[in-house]
Design a protein around this motif. Sequence first.
Motif, mmCIF file in Angstrom:
data_model
loop_
_atom_site.group_PDB
_atom_site.id
_atom_site.type_symbol
_atom_site.label_atom_id
_atom_site.label_comp_id
_atom_site.label_asym_id
_atom_site.label_seq_id
_atom_site.Cartn_x
_atom_site.Cartn_y
_atom_site.Cartn_z
ATOM 1 N N LEU A 161 0.833 -1.202 0.000
ATOM 2 C CA LEU A 161 0.000 0.000 0.000
ATOM 3 C C LEU A 161 0.864 1.245 0.000
ATOM 4 N N SER A 162 0.340 2.328 -0.539
ATOM 5 C CA SER A 162 1.050 3.603 -0.492
ATOM 6 C C SER A 162 1.013 4.151 0.934
ATOM 7 N N GLY A 163 1.819 5.177 1.187
ATOM 8 C CA GLY A 163 1.842 5.782 2.514
ATOM 9 C C GLY A 163 0.489 6.329 2.921
ATOM 10 N N GLY A 164 -0.204 6.976 1.981
ATOM 11 C CA GLY A 164 -1.520 7.519 2.292
ATOM 12 C C GLY A 164 -2.539 6.431 2.582
ATOM 13 N N MET A 165 -2.465 5.322 1.847
ATOM 14 C CA MET A 165 -3.398 4.216 2.083
ATOM 15 C C MET A 165 -3.131 3.558 3.431
ATOM 16 N N ARG A 166 -1.847 3.414 3.792
ATOM 17 C CA ARG A 166 -1.539 2.832 5.098
ATOM 18 C C ARG A 166 -2.086 3.707 6.222
ATOM 19 N N GLN A 167 -1.965 5.028 6.041
ATOM 20 C CA GLN A 167 -2.477 5.924 7.079
ATOM 21 C C GLN A 167 -3.985 5.822 7.173
ATOM 22 N N ARG A 168 -4.648 5.673 6.044
ATOM 23 C CA ARG A 168 -6.106 5.537 6.074
ATOM 24 C C ARG A 168 -6.538 4.208 6.685
ATOM 25 N N VAL A 169 -5.723 3.156 6.511
ATOM 26 C CA VAL A 169 -6.006 1.886 7.189
ATOM 27 C C VAL A 169 -5.943 2.083 8.702
ATOM 28 N N MET A 170 -4.956 2.854 9.169
ATOM 29 C CA MET A 170 -4.846 3.132 10.600
ATOM 30 C C MET A 170 -6.064 3.903 11.102
ATOM 31 N N VAL A 182 -11.110 10.095 19.199
ATOM 32 C CA VAL A 182 -9.973 9.614 18.414
ATOM 33 C C VAL A 182 -8.828 10.599 18.608
ATOM 34 N N ILE A 183 -7.690 10.104 19.099
ATOM 35 C CA ILE A 183 -6.485 10.913 19.241
ATOM 36 C C ILE A 183 -5.567 10.604 18.073
ATOM 37 N N MET A 184 -5.168 11.629 17.335
ATOM 38 C CA MET A 184 -4.314 11.446 16.168
ATOM 39 C C MET A 184 -2.975 12.130 16.440
ATOM 40 N N ASP A 185 -1.928 11.327 16.587
ATOM 41 C CA ASP A 185 -0.601 11.843 16.946
ATOM 42 C C ASP A 185 0.254 12.018 15.696
ATOM 43 N N GLU A 186 0.258 13.226 15.146
ATOM 44 C CA GLU A 186 1.012 13.558 13.935
ATOM 45 C C GLU A 186 0.849 12.488 12.860
ATOM 46 N N PRO A 187 -0.391 12.186 12.457
ATOM 47 C CA PRO A 187 -0.615 11.067 11.538
ATOM 48 C C PRO A 187 -0.211 11.335 10.097
ATOM 49 N N THR A 188 0.042 12.609 9.742
ATOM 50 C CA THR A 188 0.358 12.912 8.339
ATOM 51 C C THR A 188 1.775 13.442 8.156
ATOM 52 N N THR A 189 2.618 13.332 9.179
ATOM 53 C CA THR A 189 3.952 13.940 9.135
ATOM 54 C C THR A 189 4.786 13.430 7.967
ATOM 55 N N ALA A 190 4.707 12.136 7.679
ATOM 56 C CA ALA A 190 5.570 11.539 6.657
ATOM 57 C C ALA A 190 4.974 11.619 5.250
ATOM 58 N N LEU A 191 3.830 12.278 5.094
ATOM 59 C CA LEU A 191 3.143 12.322 3.808
ATOM 60 C C LEU A 191 3.347 13.664 3.127
ATOM 61 N N ASP A 192 3.192 13.673 1.792
ATOM 62 C CA ASP A 192 3.313 14.931 1.061
ATOM 63 C C ASP A 192 2.083 15.799 1.322
ATOM 64 N N VAL A 193 2.184 17.072 0.943
ATOM 65 C CA VAL A 193 1.154 18.052 1.280
ATOM 66 C C VAL A 193 -0.195 17.675 0.674
ATOM 67 N N VAL A 194 -0.208 17.190 -0.568
ATOM 68 C CA VAL A 194 -1.466 16.827 -1.225
ATOM 69 C C VAL A 194 -2.153 15.701 -0.469
ATOM 70 N N MET A 195 -1.391 14.663 -0.108
ATOM 71 C CA MET A 195 -1.968 13.535 0.620
ATOM 72 C C MET A 195 -2.408 13.954 2.013
ATOM 73 N N GLN A 196 -1.672 14.858 2.655
ATOM 74 C CA GLN A 196 -2.095 15.370 3.961
ATOM 75 C C GLN A 196 -3.499 15.957 3.873
ATOM 76 N N ARG A 197 -3.722 16.807 2.881
ATOM 77 C CA ARG A 197 -5.030 17.455 2.735
ATOM 78 C C ARG A 197 -6.122 16.436 2.441
ATOM 79 N N GLN A 198 -5.819 15.431 1.615
ATOM 80 C CA GLN A 198 -6.821 14.414 1.297
ATOM 81 C C GLN A 198 -7.249 13.659 2.549
ATOM 82 N N ILE A 199 -6.263 13.268 3.356
ATOM 83 C CA ILE A 199 -6.580 12.500 4.561
ATOM 84 C C ILE A 199 -7.324 13.361 5.571
#
Length: 333
Positions: A161-170, A182-199
Amino acid sequence: MTGRPVLTIRGLDVDYGTGTHAVHALRSVDLTLHRGEVLGLAGESGSGKSTLAYAVTRLLSPPGVITGGDVHYHPPGQDPVDLLALSARELRAFRWQELSIVFQGAMNSLNPVHTVHSQLTDVLQAHRPQSRAAERTARAEELLTLVGISKDRLSAYPHQLSGGMRQRVMIAMALALEPEIVIMDEPTTALDVVMQRQILRKLVSLREELGFSVVFITHDISLLIEFSDRIAIMYGGRIVEEAASADIYRDPRHPYSDGLLHSFPALHGPRRELTGIPGSPPHLTAMPAGCAFHPRCGKAFAPCASHVPVLAGPPGEPDRTVACWLHRTPPAA
Protein backbone atom coordinates in the motif's frame (compact mmCIF):
# COMPACT_ATOMS: atom_id res chain seq x y z
CA MET A 1 -17.23 26.00 22.27
CA THR A 2 -20.49 25.37 24.14
CA GLY A 3 -20.95 21.61 23.63
CA ARG A 4 -20.78 19.16 26.49
CA PRO A 5 -17.33 17.88 27.44
CA VAL A 6 -16.37 14.36 26.42
CA LEU A 7 -12.86 14.45 27.95
CA THR A 8 -11.53 16.66 30.74
CA ILE A 9 -7.90 16.90 31.88
CA ARG A 10 -7.11 18.80 35.06
CA GLY A 11 -3.70 19.50 36.59
CA LEU A 12 -2.00 16.64 34.75
CA ASP A 13 1.68 16.14 35.64
CA VAL A 14 3.99 13.62 33.98
CA ASP A 15 7.61 12.87 34.88
CA TYR A 16 10.24 10.71 33.22
CA GLY A 17 12.18 9.09 36.03
CA THR A 18 11.83 9.57 39.76
CA GLY A 19 13.49 11.44 42.59
CA THR A 20 15.84 14.36 42.12
CA HIS A 21 16.69 13.32 38.54
CA ALA A 22 13.08 13.26 37.34
CA VAL A 23 12.35 15.20 34.15
CA HIS A 24 9.06 17.11 34.34
CA ALA A 25 7.53 16.56 30.90
CA LEU A 26 4.01 17.86 31.65
CA ARG A 27 3.23 20.55 34.21
CA SER A 28 -0.33 21.19 35.43
CA VAL A 29 -2.01 20.68 32.05
CA ASP A 30 -5.71 21.62 31.87
CA LEU A 31 -7.65 20.78 28.71
CA THR A 32 -11.26 20.07 27.73
CA LEU A 33 -12.42 18.25 24.61
CA HIS A 34 -16.04 18.91 23.71
CA ARG A 35 -18.35 16.43 22.05
CA GLY A 36 -18.07 16.45 18.26
CA GLU A 37 -15.19 18.95 17.97
CA VAL A 38 -11.68 18.78 16.53
CA LEU A 39 -9.19 20.08 19.09
CA GLY A 40 -5.75 20.82 17.68
CA LEU A 41 -2.65 20.51 19.84
CA ALA A 42 0.38 22.34 18.42
CA GLY A 43 3.95 23.06 19.44
CA GLU A 44 7.55 22.33 18.56
CA SER A 45 9.12 18.92 19.10
CA GLY A 46 9.66 18.31 22.80
CA SER A 47 6.80 20.51 23.97
CA GLY A 48 4.91 17.55 25.48
CA LYS A 49 2.22 16.88 22.86
CA SER A 50 2.79 13.13 22.44
CA THR A 51 3.45 12.69 26.16
CA LEU A 52 0.01 14.16 26.82
CA ALA A 53 -1.60 11.72 24.37
CA TYR A 54 0.15 8.71 25.88
CA ALA A 55 -0.66 9.84 29.43
CA VAL A 56 -4.37 10.19 28.64
CA THR A 57 -4.46 6.73 27.04
CA ARG A 58 -2.25 5.21 29.78
CA LEU A 59 0.31 4.16 27.17
CA LEU A 60 3.34 5.87 28.72
CA SER A 61 6.43 3.69 28.46
CA PRO A 62 8.81 3.43 31.44
CA PRO A 63 10.26 5.55 32.95
CA GLY A 64 7.24 7.78 32.21
CA VAL A 65 4.88 8.14 35.17
CA ILE A 66 1.80 10.24 35.89
CA THR A 67 2.51 12.09 39.13
CA GLY A 68 -0.62 14.20 39.52
CA GLY A 69 -3.89 15.38 38.06
CA ASP A 70 -7.15 13.89 36.80
CA VAL A 71 -8.40 12.60 33.44
CA HIS A 72 -12.13 11.94 33.09
CA TYR A 73 -14.14 10.55 30.19
CA HIS A 74 -17.78 11.64 30.03
CA PRO A 75 -19.92 8.97 28.30
CA PRO A 76 -23.36 10.12 27.11
CA GLY A 77 -25.94 9.89 29.88
CA GLN A 78 -23.56 8.24 32.37
CA ASP A 79 -21.30 9.24 35.23
CA PRO A 80 -17.75 10.36 34.38
CA VAL A 81 -15.09 7.65 34.18
CA ASP A 82 -11.75 8.25 35.94
CA LEU A 83 -9.25 6.96 33.35
CA LEU A 84 -6.34 7.06 35.77
CA ALA A 85 -8.18 4.71 38.16
CA LEU A 86 -9.07 2.00 35.61
CA SER A 87 -7.61 -1.46 36.16
CA ALA A 88 -5.60 -3.12 33.40
CA ARG A 89 -8.63 -5.21 32.38
CA GLU A 90 -10.96 -2.19 32.37
CA LEU A 91 -8.41 -0.19 30.41
CA ARG A 92 -8.09 -2.90 27.77
CA ALA A 93 -11.87 -2.86 27.29
CA PHE A 94 -11.97 0.95 27.23
CA ARG A 95 -9.31 1.50 24.58
CA TRP A 96 -10.58 1.32 20.97
CA GLN A 97 -14.15 0.91 22.27
CA GLU A 98 -14.46 4.43 23.69
CA LEU A 99 -11.09 6.04 22.87
CA SER A 100 -8.68 5.12 20.09
CA ILE A 101 -5.37 6.51 18.88
CA VAL A 102 -3.70 6.83 15.48
CA PHE A 103 0.05 6.69 16.04
CA GLN A 104 2.86 8.41 14.18
CA GLY A 105 4.17 6.43 11.21
CA ALA A 106 1.60 4.00 9.82
CA MET A 107 4.28 1.70 8.40
CA ASN A 108 5.69 1.17 11.88
CA SER A 109 2.25 0.81 13.47
CA LEU A 110 0.91 -1.85 11.10
CA ASN A 111 2.30 -5.37 11.41
CA PRO A 112 4.28 -6.00 8.18
CA VAL A 113 3.65 -9.77 8.17
CA HIS A 114 -0.15 -9.63 8.51
CA THR A 115 -2.70 -8.58 5.92
CA VAL A 116 -4.99 -5.60 6.31
CA HIS A 117 -7.88 -8.07 6.78
CA SER A 118 -6.11 -9.82 9.64
CA GLN A 119 -5.28 -6.60 11.47
CA LEU A 120 -8.74 -5.03 11.12
CA THR A 121 -10.59 -8.18 12.15
CA ASP A 122 -8.24 -8.78 15.11
CA VAL A 123 -9.48 -5.54 16.64
CA LEU A 124 -13.09 -6.62 16.19
CA GLN A 125 -12.50 -10.13 17.51
CA ALA A 126 -10.67 -8.89 20.61
CA HIS A 127 -13.51 -6.58 21.63
CA ARG A 128 -16.45 -8.51 20.19
CA PRO A 129 -15.53 -12.18 20.66
CA GLN A 130 -19.14 -13.25 20.11
CA SER A 131 -19.10 -11.93 16.52
CA ARG A 132 -18.82 -14.32 13.58
CA ALA A 133 -15.96 -14.31 11.07
CA ALA A 134 -18.29 -13.27 8.23
CA GLU A 135 -19.54 -10.30 10.27
CA ARG A 136 -15.99 -9.18 11.05
CA THR A 137 -15.01 -9.39 7.37
CA ALA A 138 -18.08 -7.40 6.35
CA ARG A 139 -17.20 -4.74 8.92
CA ALA A 140 -13.60 -4.62 7.67
CA GLU A 141 -14.84 -4.09 4.11
CA GLU A 142 -17.16 -1.34 5.35
CA LEU A 143 -14.31 0.38 7.19
CA LEU A 144 -12.04 0.40 4.12
CA THR A 145 -14.84 1.82 1.99
CA LEU A 146 -15.43 4.46 4.67
CA VAL A 147 -11.86 5.76 4.33
CA GLY A 148 -11.85 5.60 0.53
CA ILE A 149 -10.01 2.31 -0.09
CA SER A 150 -11.36 -0.49 -2.28
CA LYS A 151 -12.39 -3.50 -0.23
CA ASP A 152 -10.31 -5.78 -2.47
CA ARG A 153 -7.22 -4.37 -0.71
CA LEU A 154 -8.14 -6.33 2.42
CA SER A 155 -5.83 -9.11 1.27
CA ALA A 156 -2.88 -6.73 0.83
CA TYR A 157 0.11 -6.47 3.16
CA PRO A 158 1.22 -3.02 4.40
CA HIS A 159 4.21 -2.85 2.04
CA GLN A 160 1.80 -3.24 -0.90
CA LEU A 161 0.00 0.00 0.00
CA SER A 162 1.05 3.60 -0.49
CA GLY A 163 1.84 5.78 2.51
CA GLY A 164 -1.52 7.52 2.29
CA MET A 165 -3.40 4.22 2.08
CA ARG A 166 -1.54 2.83 5.10
CA GLN A 167 -2.48 5.92 7.08
CA ARG A 168 -6.11 5.54 6.07
CA VAL A 169 -6.01 1.89 7.19
CA MET A 170 -4.85 3.13 10.60
CA ILE A 171 -7.75 5.59 10.69
CA ALA A 172 -10.14 2.77 9.72
CA MET A 173 -8.75 0.64 12.55
CA ALA A 174 -9.22 3.52 15.00
CA LEU A 175 -12.88 3.86 13.93
CA ALA A 176 -13.63 0.12 13.92
CA LEU A 177 -15.56 0.13 17.21
CA GLU A 178 -17.08 3.60 16.72
CA PRO A 179 -15.29 5.30 19.64
CA GLU A 180 -16.35 8.64 21.07
CA ILE A 181 -12.77 10.02 20.98
CA VAL A 182 -9.97 9.61 18.41
CA ILE A 183 -6.49 10.91 19.24
CA MET A 184 -4.31 11.45 16.17
CA ASP A 185 -0.60 11.84 16.95
CA GLU A 186 1.01 13.56 13.94
CA PRO A 187 -0.61 11.07 11.54
CA THR A 188 0.36 12.91 8.34
CA THR A 189 3.95 13.94 9.14
CA ALA A 190 5.57 11.54 6.66
CA LEU A 191 3.14 12.32 3.81
CA ASP A 192 3.31 14.93 1.06
CA VAL A 193 1.15 18.05 1.28
CA VAL A 194 -1.47 16.83 -1.22
CA MET A 195 -1.97 13.54 0.62
CA GLN A 196 -2.10 15.37 3.96
CA ARG A 197 -5.03 17.46 2.74
CA GLN A 198 -6.82 14.41 1.30
CA ILE A 199 -6.58 12.50 4.56
CA LEU A 200 -7.60 15.47 6.69
CA ARG A 201 -10.60 16.22 4.49
CA LYS A 202 -11.61 12.58 4.79
CA LEU A 203 -11.19 12.80 8.56
CA VAL A 204 -13.38 15.90 8.79
CA SER A 205 -16.11 14.30 6.66
CA LEU A 206 -16.00 11.15 8.83
CA ARG A 207 -16.23 13.28 11.96
CA GLU A 208 -19.33 15.00 10.58
CA GLU A 209 -20.84 11.65 9.56
CA LEU A 210 -20.07 9.64 12.71
CA GLY A 211 -19.99 12.38 15.37
CA PHE A 212 -16.79 11.44 17.19
CA SER A 213 -14.41 13.96 18.78
CA VAL A 214 -10.79 14.40 17.69
CA VAL A 215 -7.57 15.50 19.36
CA PHE A 216 -5.22 16.27 16.46
CA ILE A 217 -1.56 16.61 17.44
CA THR A 218 0.95 18.23 15.09
CA HIS A 219 3.88 20.64 14.95
CA ASP A 220 2.32 22.20 11.82
CA ILE A 221 -0.08 24.86 13.05
CA SER A 222 -1.13 25.68 9.46
CA LEU A 223 -2.93 22.31 9.30
CA LEU A 224 -4.81 23.07 12.50
CA ILE A 225 -5.90 26.52 11.35
CA GLU A 226 -7.62 24.87 8.40
CA PHE A 227 -9.16 21.78 9.98
CA SER A 228 -9.67 22.26 13.75
CA ASP A 229 -12.37 24.01 15.78
CA ARG A 230 -10.07 25.01 18.65
CA ILE A 231 -6.30 25.05 19.11
CA ALA A 232 -4.21 24.60 22.24
CA ILE A 233 -0.56 25.67 22.01
CA MET A 234 2.02 23.80 24.12
CA TYR A 235 5.48 24.92 25.17
CA GLY A 236 7.81 23.44 27.76
CA GLY A 237 5.22 20.95 28.98
CA ARG A 238 2.47 23.53 29.54
CA ILE A 239 -0.52 24.92 27.64
CA VAL A 240 0.35 28.55 26.90
CA GLU A 241 -2.70 29.53 24.83
CA GLU A 242 -6.06 28.05 23.90
CA ALA A 243 -8.73 29.59 21.68
CA ALA A 244 -10.89 29.04 18.62
CA SER A 245 -8.72 28.36 15.57
CA ALA A 246 -9.97 31.49 13.80
CA ASP A 247 -9.08 33.62 16.84
CA ILE A 248 -5.59 32.11 17.05
CA TYR A 249 -5.05 32.85 13.36
CA ARG A 250 -6.39 36.42 13.42
CA ASP A 251 -5.08 37.54 16.78
CA PRO A 252 -2.64 35.26 18.65
CA ARG A 253 -2.09 36.54 22.17
CA HIS A 254 0.97 34.59 23.26
CA PRO A 255 4.26 35.59 21.56
CA TYR A 256 5.02 31.89 20.99
CA SER A 257 1.72 31.39 19.12
CA ASP A 258 2.51 34.45 17.04
CA GLY A 259 5.98 33.05 16.26
CA LEU A 260 4.52 29.73 15.12
CA LEU A 261 2.06 31.50 12.83
CA HIS A 262 4.84 33.55 11.23
CA SER A 263 6.95 30.47 10.58
CA PHE A 264 5.00 29.36 7.50
CA PRO A 265 3.94 31.26 4.36
CA ALA A 266 0.33 32.30 3.85
CA LEU A 267 -1.37 30.63 0.88
CA HIS A 268 -3.78 33.54 0.38
CA GLY A 269 -3.66 37.30 0.79
CA PRO A 270 -0.66 39.62 0.72
CA ARG A 271 2.88 38.41 1.18
CA ARG A 272 4.25 38.60 4.69
CA GLU A 273 7.68 38.29 6.17
CA LEU A 274 8.57 34.96 7.75
CA THR A 275 10.15 35.80 11.08
CA GLY A 276 10.21 32.43 12.83
CA ILE A 277 11.31 31.99 16.43
CA PRO A 278 14.93 32.54 17.47
CA GLY A 279 16.77 29.94 19.52
CA SER A 280 15.64 26.43 20.45
CA PRO A 281 13.11 24.97 22.89
CA PRO A 282 14.47 24.54 26.42
CA HIS A 283 15.82 21.19 27.57
CA LEU A 284 13.39 19.71 30.09
CA THR A 285 16.23 19.03 32.51
CA ALA A 286 17.21 22.71 32.60
CA MET A 287 14.03 24.75 32.33
CA PRO A 288 14.48 28.50 32.76
CA ALA A 289 12.90 30.23 35.74
CA GLY A 290 9.66 32.11 35.23
CA CYS A 291 8.03 31.82 31.82
CA ALA A 292 9.77 29.04 29.92
CA PHE A 293 9.55 31.03 26.68
CA HIS A 294 11.10 34.27 27.96
CA PRO A 295 14.71 33.57 26.72
CA ARG A 296 13.35 33.45 23.14
CA CYS A 297 10.66 36.11 23.48
CA GLY A 298 11.10 39.55 21.95
CA LYS A 299 8.44 41.00 24.27
CA ALA A 300 9.79 39.66 27.57
CA PHE A 301 10.11 42.06 30.51
CA ALA A 302 11.23 41.74 34.13
CA PRO A 303 8.44 39.53 35.63
CA CYS A 304 8.81 36.97 32.82
CA ALA A 305 12.19 35.85 34.15
CA SER A 306 11.02 35.19 37.69
CA HIS A 307 7.29 34.31 37.75
CA VAL A 308 5.43 31.55 35.91
CA PRO A 309 2.30 33.04 34.27
CA VAL A 310 -1.03 31.39 35.04
CA LEU A 311 -3.20 30.12 32.17
CA ALA A 312 -6.33 32.28 32.38
CA GLY A 313 -8.70 34.25 30.21
CA PRO A 314 -7.70 37.78 29.18
CA PRO A 315 -10.08 40.45 30.53
CA GLY A 316 -13.36 40.42 28.59
CA GLU A 317 -12.55 37.24 26.61
CA PRO A 318 -14.19 34.23 28.29
CA ASP A 319 -13.64 31.87 25.33
CA ARG A 320 -9.85 31.92 25.30
CA THR A 321 -6.99 31.48 27.75
CA VAL A 322 -3.37 32.61 27.62
CA ALA A 323 -0.39 32.26 29.97
CA CYS A 324 1.47 35.53 29.47
CA TRP A 325 2.20 38.55 31.69
CA LEU A 326 1.41 40.85 28.76
CA HIS A 327 -2.29 40.19 29.40
CA ARG A 328 -2.57 40.50 33.17
CA THR A 329 -1.03 42.45 36.01
CA PRO A 330 2.30 40.85 36.97
CA PRO A 331 3.05 40.18 40.64
CA ALA A 332 5.02 42.73 42.60
CA ALA A 333 8.78 42.25 42.47
